[in-house]
Design a protein around this motif. Structure first.
Motif, short mmCIF file in Angstrom:
data_model
loop_
_atom_site.label_atom_id
_atom_site.label_comp_id
_atom_site.label_asym_id
_atom_site.label_seq_id
_atom_site.Cartn_x
_atom_site.Cartn_y
_atom_site.Cartn_z
N VAL A 184 4.95 3.96 5.76
CA VAL A 184 4.23 2.70 5.52
C VAL A 184 2.85 2.99 5.05
N GLY A 194 1.72 5.30 3.33
CA GLY A 194 1.95 5.48 1.74
C GLY A 194 2.12 4.37 1.07
N LEU A 195 2.78 3.33 1.56
CA LEU A 195 3.09 2.15 0.96
C LEU A 195 1.67 1.39 0.93
N THR A 244 -0.69 2.96 -1.84
CA THR A 244 -0.31 2.51 -3.14
C THR A 244 -0.62 0.97 -3.64
N PHE A 245 -0.44 0.18 -2.38
CA PHE A 245 -0.68 -1.22 -2.48
C PHE A 245 -2.14 -1.32 -2.77
N TYR A 251 -4.00 0.68 -4.29
CA TYR A 251 -4.44 0.87 -5.68
C TYR A 251 -3.94 -0.20 -6.69
N THR A 252 -2.97 -0.98 -6.28
CA THR A 252 -2.45 -1.97 -7.12
C THR A 252 -3.38 -2.90 -7.49
N SER A 258 -7.05 -2.24 -7.07
CA SER A 258 -8.00 -1.70 -7.55
C SER A 258 -8.21 -1.83 -9.07
N THR A 318 -8.88 -1.10 -12.76
CA THR A 318 -8.30 0.07 -13.73
C THR A 318 -9.18 1.03 -14.39
N THR A 328 -8.19 2.49 -17.39
CA THR A 328 -8.03 2.39 -18.76
C THR A 328 -8.96 2.07 -19.60
N ARG A 357 -9.45 0.52 -22.79
CA ARG A 357 -8.91 -0.05 -24.02
C ARG A 357 -9.81 0.32 -25.20
#
Lengths: 340, 191
Positions: free
Chosen positions: B23, B25-26, B29-30, B32-33, B35, B37, B39, B41
């Protein structure tokens, strides 16, 4: 306005048959289209969990990416390995695909609705079998033949291992999955999925009475649909791509379709058996609640996929036989004692 | 001591039965979902502007009166480890340079250049500076040769611009050039 009862009985029968045909076509079309949003969702979930953006360049926020993928898969060369068992190789994706679609013959999506003006009541399922849950589990189990045969026919050691692992996994986890369903069946006194959902109305969801059963169902379900942390049959690290290593183009797409629809099936079953189906607060129609719950489960599967590492194969077997199976039997025993 | 041990075992049992680790761990990652990005572009919408210390495409400077600072001393060419700079000095009475000696030709072969910055260090008049342009791809070998006239033109990013930021950019495409035009007014940092 006209009354159906006063009409010619022959005509009524034809209409009934037509109605069923329409339902079948609609359900199949929806299922065929499902991988498009699901691949997009999976890639977006993966991207955001990994602090990336996911597909972004095809259309606004990459919304056209699944269509681009579809076009690409359609125009790719359909390669059949030289030493493969050609006939089996070609038929295997279909064998895998048909059962997962057939499952939806008995899955109810919501309460029956009445069409205004003609007073015709339309049920939101294709058929209400009195052995619905049994049928779903049995037919869904056939799907693994496609994977085994696909792996066998490829004439590749990786694909063969993928197929073998899949069969072993299916045998180990189908038991726990079915036993987890038995608890629910005992509570609702029926094998029909419609009756099971009806018995959970007014917030008497089975998750409250069968938490252990749900837990076993969830883990066995994840193993059944070959997703991380139990995606042994297509373990990239050790098997290349597993059972579909030799497949390309549309045959590969069929396997993907199978996997996504199987994921939806397990989510649907979890909702129907443990989360009250279309039961929910009244301000939205039942089918919307149903879809919301199913999507939540799909999200859970995707979320877990990008969180957990993969289990080793012997660990997988240990969990299946030494933990889940005894636990599910114990669950049935306790449920039975409590009911008496 | 014994009591302590059993305590730990109970804790471990609790952890195992309720999958506390999984839990957790979940939850990670949740988080980070949602947070921000990381990236960039790059060619489409954003571009990285390097710091001032960045060693990119060479630039030849002028002084405040607009006179060329380069005196054609050839020190840059001599200090170059890869011999990629070619300087031809000439006498000049028109006063376009700061002295009566200017570079008639100043050429650099970017294919050989390794952007070490020795030329910049060797330059006695601070005429030569490694700038912040880094999009150096070209369609031909000839495109990698830069002449004095090209290098004398001011670079896209002003010298006094601080850098180290991501700015808004626009991808421009035409038949012989692909360029990313930065818009320095809209800046952002993801960290």
């Amino acid at each position: 306005m006209f009354d159906l009862i006063n009409m010619n009985p022959m005509l009524v029968m034809i209409l009934e048959v037509l109605l069923i045909c329409v339902k079948v076509v609609v359900v199949s079309l929806i299922l065929f289209m499902l991988p498009l949003p699901l691949t997009y969702m999976e890639r977006k979930v993966a991207g955001h969990i990994q602090v990336r953006l996911g597909p972004f360049r095809t259309g606004p926020h990459g919304i056209l990416q699944p269509f681009a993928d579809m076009i690409k898969l359609m125009f790719k060369e359909d390669i059949v390995p030289a030493k493969a068992d050609k006939w089996l190789f070609k038929i295997a994706p279909v064998i895998a695909m048909v059962p997962v679609f057939a499952v939806y013959a008995t899955v109810p999506f919501g309460e029956s609705i009445t069409i205004p003006y003609i007073n015709k009541e339309i049920t939101m399922y294709i058929s209400d079998m009195n052995v619905g849950i049994l049928y779903v589990l049995a037919i869904a189990g056939i799907s693994v033949y496609g994977i085994i045969l696909g792996g066998w026919a490829s004439n590749s050691k990786y694909a063969l291992f993928g197929g073998l692992r899949s069969s072993a996994q299916m045998i180990s986890y189908e038991l726990a999955l079915s036993f987890a369903c038995v608890g629910v069946v005992m509570l609702s006194n029926s094998l029909s999925l419609v009756d099971i959902v009806k018995s959970q109305s007014n917030w008497r969801w089975n998750i409250l009475y069968q938490p252990v059963g749900f837990f076993i169902f969830l883990i066995a379900g994840i193993a059944e649909i070959n997703r991380i942390p139990f995606d042994m049959p297509e373990d990239e690290g050790t098997l290349g791509a597993g059972y579909h290593a030799e497949y390309s183009a549309m045959r590969f797409a069929f396997f993907m379709l199978t996997e996504y629809v199987a994921m939806v099936t397990i989510s649907t079953l979890a909702v129907l058996l443990f989360f009250g189906g279309w039961d929910g607060p009244g301000f939205l129609p039942g089918i919307v609640w149903f879809v919301i719950k199913v999507v939540a489960f799909i999200y859970l599967f995707m979320w877990a996929r990008f969180t957990y590492p993969r289990y080793r194969f012997d660990q997988l077997m240990t969990i299946g036989w030494k933990i889940l199976l005894p636990l599910s039997l114990l669950n049935i025993l306790i449920t039975g004692l409590v009911i008496i | 001591m014994k009591n302590n041990n059993s305590n730990i075992n109970l804790k471990n049992l609790f952890k195992k039965v309720f999958f506390v680790d999984l839990v957790q761990g979940l939850i990670v990652t949740f988080g980070y979902t949602f947070s921000k990005t990381i990236t960039l572009r790059y060619p489409d919408e954003e571009k990285w502007i390097p710091y001032k210390r960045f060693r990119g495409l060479h630039t030849l400077n002028r002084n405040k009166e607009g006179k060329e600072l380069c005196v054609g001393c050839e020190l840059c060419a001599k200090s170059c480890p890869t011999n990629c700079i070619k300087v031809v000095p000439a006498q000049d009475k028109t006063g376009k340079g700061i002295a009566d000696r200017v570079a008639a030709r100043w050429e650099i072969n970017l294919l050989r250049c390794m952007f070490c910055g020795f030329c910049e260090d060797a330059c006695p008049t601070e005429a030569l500076k490694l700038g912040r342009e880094y999009e150096l791809a070209s369609l031909s070998m000839q495109g990698q040769l830069r002449t004095k006239e090209e290098l004398l033109a001011p670079q896209e990013i002003p010298v006094n611009f601080e850098g180290g930021v991501i700015v808004k950019a626009r991808l421009g495409r035409d038949e012989d050039e692909v360029s990313v035009k930065p818009d320095l007014s809209v800046q952002k940092r993801w960290w």
